[in-house]
Scaffold this active site. Structure first.
Site, PDB file in Angstrom:
ATOM      1  N   GLY A 192       5.855   2.626 -15.135  1.00  0.00           N
ATOM      2  CA  GLY A 192       5.216   3.085 -16.352  1.00  0.00           C
ATOM      3  C   GLY A 192       4.046   4.007 -16.107  1.00  0.00           C
ATOM      4  O   GLY A 192       3.102   4.041 -16.891  1.00  0.00           O
ATOM      5  N   ARG A 200       4.925  12.440  -6.904  1.00  0.00           N
ATOM      6  CA  ARG A 200       3.906  12.732  -5.892  1.00  0.00           C
ATOM      7  C   ARG A 200       3.889  11.693  -4.779  1.00  0.00           C
ATOM      8  O   ARG A 200       3.484  12.007  -3.639  1.00  0.00           O
ATOM      9  CB  ARG A 200       2.526  12.824  -6.545  1.00  0.00           C
ATOM     10  CG  ARG A 200       2.354  14.077  -7.415  1.00  0.00           C
ATOM     11  CD  ARG A 200       0.906  14.312  -7.782  1.00  0.00           C
ATOM     12  NE  ARG A 200       0.370  13.294  -8.679  1.00  0.00           N
ATOM     13  CZ  ARG A 200       0.473  13.344 -10.003  1.00  0.00           C
ATOM     14  NH1 ARG A 200       1.130  14.351 -10.596  1.00  0.00           N
ATOM     15  NH2 ARG A 200      -0.065  12.393 -10.755  1.00  0.00           N
ATOM     16  N   ASP A 256       0.864  -1.180   0.000  1.00  0.00           N
ATOM     17  CA  ASP A 256       0.000   0.000   0.000  1.00  0.00           C
ATOM     18  C   ASP A 256       0.897   1.224   0.000  1.00  0.00           C
ATOM     19  O   ASP A 256       1.488   1.574   1.034  1.00  0.00           O
ATOM     20  CB  ASP A 256      -0.906  -0.018   1.235  1.00  0.00           C
ATOM     21  CG  ASP A 256      -1.858   1.175   1.284  1.00  0.00           C
ATOM     22  OD1 ASP A 256      -1.764   2.050   0.403  1.00  0.00           O
ATOM     23  OD2 ASP A 256      -2.663   1.236   2.218  1.00  0.00           O
ATOM     24  N   GLY A 267      -3.002   8.133 -23.767  1.00  0.00           N
ATOM     25  CA  GLY A 267      -2.838   7.603 -25.113  1.00  0.00           C
ATOM     26  C   GLY A 267      -2.599   6.118 -25.083  1.00  0.00           C
ATOM     27  O   GLY A 267      -2.465   5.511 -24.011  1.00  0.00           O
ATOM     28  N   HIS A 268      -2.548   5.521 -26.273  1.00  0.00           N
ATOM     29  CA  HIS A 268      -2.237   4.107 -26.414  1.00  0.00           C
ATOM     30  C   HIS A 268      -1.356   3.919 -27.638  1.00  0.00           C
ATOM     31  O   HIS A 268      -1.110   4.860 -28.399  1.00  0.00           O
ATOM     32  CB  HIS A 268      -3.511   3.277 -26.524  1.00  0.00           C
ATOM     33  CG  HIS A 268      -4.164   3.015 -25.197  1.00  0.00           C
ATOM     34  ND1 HIS A 268      -3.579   2.229 -24.223  1.00  0.00           N
ATOM     35  CD2 HIS A 268      -5.341   3.454 -24.671  1.00  0.00           C
ATOM     36  CE1 HIS A 268      -4.371   2.176 -23.163  1.00  0.00           C
ATOM     37  NE2 HIS A 268      -5.442   2.925 -23.402  1.00  0.00           N
ATOM     38  N   ASP A 269      -0.905   2.692 -27.817  1.00  0.00           N
ATOM     39  CA  ASP A 269       0.020   2.344 -28.898  1.00  0.00           C
ATOM     40  C   ASP A 269      -0.356   3.008 -30.218  1.00  0.00           C
ATOM     41  O   ASP A 269       0.498   3.599 -30.888  1.00  0.00           O
ATOM     42  CB  ASP A 269       0.021   0.818 -29.042  1.00  0.00           C
ATOM     43  CG  ASP A 269       0.865   0.315 -30.202  1.00  0.00           C
ATOM     44  OD1 ASP A 269       1.900  -0.307 -29.950  1.00  0.00           O
ATOM     45  OD2 ASP A 269       0.470   0.520 -31.382  1.00  0.00           O
ATOM     46  N   ILE A 270      -1.619   2.922 -30.594  1.00  0.00           N
ATOM     47  CA  ILE A 270      -2.055   3.445 -31.892  1.00  0.00           C
ATOM     48  C   ILE A 270      -1.756   4.935 -32.035  1.00  0.00           C
ATOM     49  O   ILE A 270      -1.411   5.415 -33.119  1.00  0.00           O
ATOM     50  CB  ILE A 270      -3.565   3.160 -32.106  1.00  0.00           C
ATOM     51  CG1 ILE A 270      -3.969   3.450 -33.550  1.00  0.00           C
ATOM     52  CG2 ILE A 270      -4.424   3.931 -31.117  1.00  0.00           C
ATOM     53  CD1 ILE A 270      -5.386   2.976 -33.878  1.00  0.00           C
ATOM     54  N   ARG A 309       2.113   7.785 -15.509  1.00  0.00           N
ATOM     55  CA  ARG A 309       2.203   9.085 -16.169  1.00  0.00           C
ATOM     56  C   ARG A 309       3.267   9.944 -15.485  1.00  0.00           C
ATOM     57  O   ARG A 309       3.548   9.773 -14.300  1.00  0.00           O
ATOM     58  CB  ARG A 309       0.857   9.814 -16.076  1.00  0.00           C
ATOM     59  CG  ARG A 309      -0.210   9.320 -17.024  1.00  0.00           C
ATOM     60  CD  ARG A 309      -1.272  10.391 -17.183  1.00  0.00           C
ATOM     61  NE  ARG A 309      -2.521   9.882 -17.703  1.00  0.00           N
ATOM     62  CZ  ARG A 309      -3.523  10.650 -18.101  1.00  0.00           C
ATOM     63  NH1 ARG A 309      -3.432  11.969 -17.993  1.00  0.00           N
ATOM     64  NH2 ARG A 309      -4.636  10.121 -18.566  1.00  0.00           N
ATOM     65  N   ASP A 356       3.903  -0.380 -28.120  1.00  0.00           N
ATOM     66  CA  ASP A 356       4.008  -0.948 -26.780  1.00  0.00           C
ATOM     67  C   ASP A 356       5.223  -1.851 -26.616  1.00  0.00           C
ATOM     68  O   ASP A 356       6.010  -1.684 -25.686  1.00  0.00           O
ATOM     69  CB  ASP A 356       2.753  -1.757 -26.450  1.00  0.00           C
ATOM     70  CG  ASP A 356       1.569  -0.887 -26.065  1.00  0.00           C
ATOM     71  OD1 ASP A 356       1.759   0.322 -25.861  1.00  0.00           O
ATOM     72  OD2 ASP A 356       0.451  -1.421 -25.960  1.00  0.00           O
TER      73      ASP A 356
END
Length: 381
Positions: A88, A96, A65, A130-133, A90, A161
């Protein structure tokens, strides 16, 4: 001998897809990877999923935790004794939590701190989801995938990815760990899938700059523009792949398909005739089943292979001979790669649904009394 990364300890913060793949690579090659998971289950699915998730093989697992003082204390002890860390999230999330690179390198100056994101840690897109695409769209890679006159076709999530992200991070981790072993200081790796997928396109960017790769899909030699580098449907509705680029291999392919005497098939690199030659070749390929083409082509230099499904590939004689796939924990999966002549990769072990908390704490030097106290505080499980 044990794997080439034997003796290295990597802390992995649980994530999805490319992060686990990078850490699977490190574990496959001998590193001890300790995966930090959320209490009550790993990220990405319920606890039961871990027993069949190939990307999570060969790990030690501990649930922490990260909002509790006792959990953070254990995490800092782990990082203080680690060679590397992989996260991985953001940009800004680890800072933080008080676990950012500045704090962790102050705690452990030899630490290799691996960060993997889609857009990178900096730049105007960095805070965006976002993503791979999306990442391969921005790098120019997605534009290149697809047939002539059709919209771009994402190559599932292999390019961003796994190729541009996970493999680049794994390479960066090993490079930086080698730097530290040679006396250098710890460092931070900023692995961005936009950067990595752009790098994977280096040859195509080079060809484009040299003037013989058109900035258009499906009209070039390697993007299904050429009839001799494409996939063809067979009589039984299956597919074969052909790729005889070199003239001697092209001649062999023509001979085996019965097209050697067809004058229309002779100007191999006449791009204006590629579509016509593709149609001619397709009509011939459609006359036989995939198995029949195997009987004709396998063993030749025609640059041929059957297109196998995910079910078929593990059973193919070549893959069986090389033990490209194996079964661990009842799960059929790709074996570690690449191979070494004198050292071994790790035999994959699937997660059993349990954490290794006591074992990990004991390896940190915690006494049995301290382990009990730590567990009672609820920060780890």
């Amino acid at each position: 001998m044990p794997g080439p990364l034997h003796g290295l300890r990597i802390i992995e913060f649980a994530g999805l897809g490319p992060g686990p793949f990078a850490c699977m690579m490190l574990a496959d090659h001998g590193a001890t990877v300790i995966r930090i998971e959320r209490p009550g289950g790993t990220q990405g699915g319920p606890e039961s999923d871990t027993t069949t998730d190939i990307l999570l093989r060969s790990r030690k697992r501990i649930a922490i935790d990260m909002k509790s003082a006792s959990g953070i204390a254990v995490l800092r002890d782990l990082i203080a004794t680690a060679d590397g860390l992989v996260e991985g999230f953001r940009p800004g999330v680890m800072e933080r939590l008080g676990l950012g690179p500045d704090d962790m390198l102050a705690l452990n100056p030899k630490l290799v701190y691996g960060r993997m994101t889609g857009w990178g840690q900096t730049g105007p897109y960095a805070p965006m989801a976002g993503h791979d695409i999306n990442y391969i769209a921005l790098s120019g890679a997605l534009h290149a995938f697809g047939r002539k006159g059709e919209k771009p076709t994402p190559p599932i999530n292999m390019m961003g990815d796994f190729g541009g992200g996970a493999m680049m991070l794994a390479f960066g981790m090993v490079s930086a760990l080698l730097h530290v072993q040679r006396g250098g200081d710890g460092t931070v790796i900023d692995a961005a899938m936009t950067d990595g997928s752009a790098l994977l396109m280096s040859m195509i960017y080079s060809f484009h700059g040299q003037g013989w790769w058109q900035d258009e899909r499906g009209v070039n030699m390697l993007d299904t523009g050429a009839h001799f580098y494409d996939v063809y449907e067979t009589r039984d509705g299956k597919f074969i792949s052909l790729g005889p680029i070199e003239p001697q291999f092209y001649a062999k392919m023509l001979a085996l398909t019965g097209l050697a005497d067809d004058p229309a098939m002779q100007p191999q690199n006449d791009t204006a005739k590629w579509d016509d030659m593709r149609d001619r070749l397709a009509r011939v390929i459609a006359l036989k089943t995939r198995g029949e083409w195997d009987a004709v082509m396998v063993g030749s230099d025609a640059c041929y292979a059957p297109v196998l499904s995910l079910t078929e590939a593990p059973a193919h004689p070549h893959n069986r001979a090389r033990e490209t796939f194996l079964t661990a924990g009842g799960v059929k999966q790709p074996a570690p790669a690449p191979r070494y002549s004198t050292i071994a990769t790790t035999q994959p072990e699937m997660a059993d649904g349990h954490t290794h908390t006591r074992e990990i704490l004991a390896q940190l030097g915690y006494s049995e009394t301290l382990i009990k106290e730590t567990l009672a505080q609820g920060g780890v499980s």
